[in-house]
Write an enzyme that holds these catalytic residues in place. Structure first.
Site, PDB file in Angstrom:
ATOM      1  N   GLU A 112       4.921  38.304  85.467  1.00  0.00           N
ATOM      2  CA  GLU A 112       5.044  37.151  84.752  1.00  0.00           C
ATOM      3  C   GLU A 112       5.381  36.175  85.847  1.00  0.00           C
ATOM      4  O   GLU A 112       6.115  35.175  85.555  1.00  0.00           O
ATOM      5  CB  GLU A 112       6.002  37.123  83.690  1.00  0.00           C
ATOM      6  CG  GLU A 112       5.494  38.097  82.653  1.00  0.00           C
ATOM      7  CD  GLU A 112       6.505  38.083  81.420  1.00  0.00           C
ATOM      8  OE1 GLU A 112       7.781  37.725  81.600  1.00  0.00           O
ATOM      9  OE2 GLU A 112       5.893  38.600  80.288  1.00  0.00           O
ATOM     10  N   ASP A 130       6.175  45.280  74.458  1.00  0.00           N
ATOM     11  CA  ASP A 130       7.546  44.131  74.756  1.00  0.00           C
ATOM     12  C   ASP A 130       8.185  44.155  73.559  1.00  0.00           C
ATOM     13  O   ASP A 130       8.146  43.091  72.962  1.00  0.00           O
ATOM     14  CB  ASP A 130       6.862  42.969  75.274  1.00  0.00           C
ATOM     15  CG  ASP A 130       7.875  42.082  75.934  1.00  0.00           C
ATOM     16  OD1 ASP A 130       8.928  42.530  76.015  1.00  0.00           O
ATOM     17  OD2 ASP A 130       7.712  40.637  75.857  1.00  0.00           O
ATOM     18  N   GLU A 135      14.367  39.590  70.325  1.00  0.00           N
ATOM     19  CA  GLU A 135      13.465  38.480  70.607  1.00  0.00           C
ATOM     20  C   GLU A 135      12.308  38.463  69.548  1.00  0.00           C
ATOM     21  O   GLU A 135      11.847  37.519  69.058  1.00  0.00           O
ATOM     22  CB  GLU A 135      12.847  38.624  72.044  1.00  0.00           C
ATOM     23  CG  GLU A 135      11.751  37.681  72.439  1.00  0.00           C
ATOM     24  CD  GLU A 135      11.369  38.033  73.682  1.00  0.00           C
ATOM     25  OE1 GLU A 135      11.851  38.865  74.596  1.00  0.00           O
ATOM     26  OE2 GLU A 135      10.339  37.354  74.315  1.00  0.00           O
TER      27      GLU A 135
HETATM   28  C1  GCV Z   1      13.009  37.640  81.053  1.00  0.00           C
HETATM   29  C2  GCV Z   1       8.989  38.835  77.849  1.00  0.00           C
HETATM   30  C3  GCV Z   1       9.831  37.895  77.524  1.00  0.00           C
HETATM   31  C4  GCV Z   1      10.523  37.087  78.857  1.00  0.00           C
HETATM   32  C5  GCV Z   1      11.192  38.280  79.506  1.00  0.00           C
HETATM   33  C6  GCV Z   1      10.014  39.199  80.097  1.00  0.00           C
HETATM   34  C7  GCV Z   1      10.746  40.374  80.806  1.00  0.00           C
HETATM   35  O1  GCV Z   1       7.835  38.382  78.374  1.00  0.00           O
HETATM   36  O2  GCV Z   1       9.424  36.979  76.467  1.00  0.00           O
HETATM   37  O3  GCV Z   1      11.395  36.242  78.485  1.00  0.00           O
HETATM   38  O4  GCV Z   1      11.547  37.531  80.796  1.00  0.00           O
HETATM   39  O5  GCV Z   1       9.733  39.653  78.649  1.00  0.00           O
HETATM   40  O6  GCV Z   1      11.229  41.363  80.252  1.00  0.00           O
HETATM   41  O7  GCV Z   1      10.758  40.142  81.920  1.00  0.00           O
END
Ligand code: GCV
Length: 663
Positions: free
Chosen positions: A271, A350, A378
């Site tokens: 990411e 995720d 989340e």
């Molecule tokens: C901390 C997902 C979340 C991100 C997070 C990522 C990760 O994509 O939306 O906010 O980043 O996971 O676990 O690194």
């Protein structure tokens, strides 16, 4: 900011059979000085006995005639384990190390508070997982990535905070056996890159000393490109001697200044974060470079496997985000140094409400592994909806990977039984913030409590853990216990029913991930598609599709690969299925979607109806806070139901057999 004591509130009076004559507390060491952990254990017992039972415990050299509690350091007990027992009215807490004594003290307090008599008490407990860790995604400006309970209590305006709240946090965390905490977000940017420099090390040390007094190792997330971003080098190539030398010097500095530091957590090549791929190197090259530099100080490098292509074209049916963790790491099995631990999310996507277990568990056999779960909710209601996740975590831990005939579950792997590893365990993305009740939703604290208890004692059932939490938080009351237990144990199922169906996941609003949006991610670059058309829905991950199903060991691979055998709850994760397909339940896919969405809302209604009867029984403040959340959950569950049902009714053109209202 004001804060409460969560499950360590000792102001609620209770009675405890067998405690009447207890007056004294003594310590028997093997000649060594009493350290902070023992002192904190004594303080905790004094505080709890005074608050709950009105007993002032006096410290003495020997118990002699008087009844009391004796903390005894002895030999021959596993590290961190404890034996708490009663003999002729005297309570002994025995352990080989002071951390075991502290855990034993918390155990005794728990026994008193859940109403167990002290007579005949005999508990021997040893943690199953060596590492039991919280990962905070706190940023140094005070915000929390995916935080739903206020701002950070570790950071504010690029400063580190150390105050009374830190101590209470450490007590709460240690009381459930958590022994490691990462204080900052895995997305390390800006000021956080400087955490490993002189700018912050004094404060980091202060924080880590408080943690150490409660048996918690402090960890930090690292910026892989720190040598560049701190302005010292123009490369972060893990094979460059300059870069390797830089990390060695930096680790020397950090570990010398913060001796209790446990090590580092790293998100690399994921990411948008930097990593070894930039230099054509592997994740083993990157992790080992850091591990080598941290090894002289006993430091551990926890390296995340959440690595995938986040620039996918939705028309591309061959690339599969679910495969990426496996494809990136399986080939590196055996290449990591012993102080590297790979941290693997529970599922391949995720933290969705339902996912299969990550195939790297059982896929790798020569690499230290740690399970990553998320209690921050989340994708499971963001601490506005009730979703008690311990039942889900238990399912993950019990999953058989078939990596060998016995001791093959995820729990066996991360406890070190399968491969005899000692660098392994379980981490949870934390759900705390500076809200007065710590977790936004009062009942979300059950996930924090439950995570720690589960990692320490995975054989506990989700119900047992929930009951403990209810009694510790709200006292002993039959109606309260029955109601909250029903709610906790219903909540994950309910959430799954009224949100995305049959393991497909997502269907949320982009970016903030809250609320229904069936096509929210359908045409985006994130690799998270449901592939619904007018005939059917689901992602073909069978051998004819992306082949993901075949990444599992047999018999799992054959089960997932075959739509006839694949469990209903994961069917759409593995297969593209017509709406008219008959599930094992006997329902068609479309009827299942309608039914579960109506049922899920009914379940929420029932939870809330029962909760409302606790008015005047629960303390008013938390009661009112929860009423507000449940009122929202009722409405929001309806929104989910109606959006999902209307979408699939319109796509499929098939009516609900029961003729209910679909918009
Ligand atoms: C901390 C997902 C979340 C991100 C997070 C990522 C990760 O994509 O939306 O906010 O980043 O996971 O676990 O690194």
């Amino acid at each position: 900011m004001e804060f409460e004591q969560a499950w360590l509130d000792y102001t609620k009076k209770a009675s405890c059979k067998g405690s009447e004559d207890i007056k004294y507390i003594c310590v028997k060491t093997r000649g060594e000085e009493q350290d902070e952990l023992i002192k904190n254990g004594i303080l905790e017992l004094q505080r709890a006995f005074a608050g709950i039972l009105g007993i002032e415990l006096t410290v003495c050299q020997n118990l002699g005639e008087g009844h009391g509690i004796c903390l005894t350091l002895t030999e021959g007990i596993q590290t961190e384990a404890y034996h708490v027992y009663e003999n002729k009215g005297e309570i002994t807490i025995e352990a080989s190390d002071s951390k075991g004594i502290l855990y034993g003290a918390f155990e005794l307090i728990r026994q008193v508070r859940i109403g167990n008599p002290l007579g005949g008490l005999d508990l021997f407990k040893a943690p199953k997982m060596p590492m039991r860790m919280l990962n905070h995604w706190d940023n140094m400006d005070g915000s929390i990535e995916r935080g739903y309970s206020g701002e950070s209590f570790f950071f504010k305006q690029d400063r580190i905070l150390v105050d009374e709240r830190t101590v209470t946090y450490a007590r709460l965390t240690a009381s459930v056996g958590i022994n490691a905490v990462v204080i900052n977000n895995v997305n390390v940017k800006d000021a956080a890159t400087w955490l490993i420099t002189e700018r912050y090390l004094d404060k980091v040390k202060e924080l880590s000393d408080i943690f150490a007094g409660y048996g918690i190792k402090l960890y930090m997330s690292l910026n892989y490109a720190a040598p560049i971003e701190l302005g010292e080098l123009d490369s972060a190539d893990p094979l460059s001697e300059d870069v390797r030398g830089w990390w060695k010097r930096q680790m020397e500095l950090v570990f010398n200044r913060v001796p209790n530091l446990g090590g580092f957590l790293i998100k690399a090549d994921s990411e948008g974060r930097p990593g070894p791929f930039t230099y054509g190197r592997t994740h083993a090259d990157g992790a080992n470079m850091l591990a080598e530099a941290a090894a002289p100080y006993g430091g551990k490098i926890i390296w995340r496997c959440f690595v995938y292509n986040c620039q996918q074209d939705w028309r591309d049916y061959k690339t599969d985000r679910a495969r990426s963790g496996y494809d990136n790491f399986k080939g590196l099995d055996g290449e990591f140094l012993d102080n590297v631990i790979l941290q693997i999310k529970n599922g391949p996507m995720d933290f969705q409400v339902r996912e299969p277990v990550h195939p790297l568990f059982g896929g790798m056999t020569q690499t230290n592994q740690m399970l990553e779960v998320q209690i921050a909710q989340e994708y499971t209601g963001q601490q506005r909806h009730l979703c008690y996740l311990i039942p889900m975590f238990k399912e993950v831990l019990k999953f058989r990977t078939y990596v060998q005939e016995q001791d093959d579950t995820v729990e066996d792997i991360v406890s070190g039984r399968t491969f005899g590893q000692h660098n392994c365990g379980m981490a949870a993305v934390a759900n705390t913030g500076d809200d007065a009740n710590w977790t936004g939703h009062d009942m979300a604290a059950a996930n924090w409590y439950g995570f720690g208890r589960l990692a320490f004692e995975p054989e506990l059932s989700a119900e047992e853990i929930a009951k403990e939490w209810i009694r510790l938080t709200f006292g002993i009351d039959k109606q309260v216990e029955e109601t909250l237990l029903f709610m906790l144990m219903t909540s994950w199922k309910a959430y799954e029913e009224y949100t995305s169906p049959l393991g497909i996941g997502w269907m949320v609003n982009p970016n903030y991930h809250y609320g229904p949006s069936v096509d929210g991610y359908e045409y985006s670059r994130w690799g998270t598609y449901h592939r619904a058309d007018h005939m059917g829905i689901g992602v073909d991950r069978s051998r004819e599709g992306t082949g993901y199903a075949l990444l599992y060991n047999e018999p799992n691979a054959s089960v997932y690969d075959d739509k006839e055998k694949c469990p209903d709850e994961l069917l759409l994760f593995f297969h593209h299925i017509p709406y008219t397909w008959k599930l094992k339940s006997g329902k068609t896919v479309i009827q299942h979607i309608y039914d579960t969405h109506f049922d899920g809302v009914d379940m929420v209604d029932e939870m809330v109806e029962r909760f409302m009867k606790l008015e005047g029984i629960l303390p008013q403040k938390p009661y009112l806070r929860m009423v507000e959340r449940f009122t929202h959950q009722k409405e929001h569950a309806r929104e989910w139901r109606d959006q999902i049902n209307a979408y699939f009714y319109r796509k499929s053109g098939i009516s609900d057999e029961k003729g209910r209202e679909i918009y």
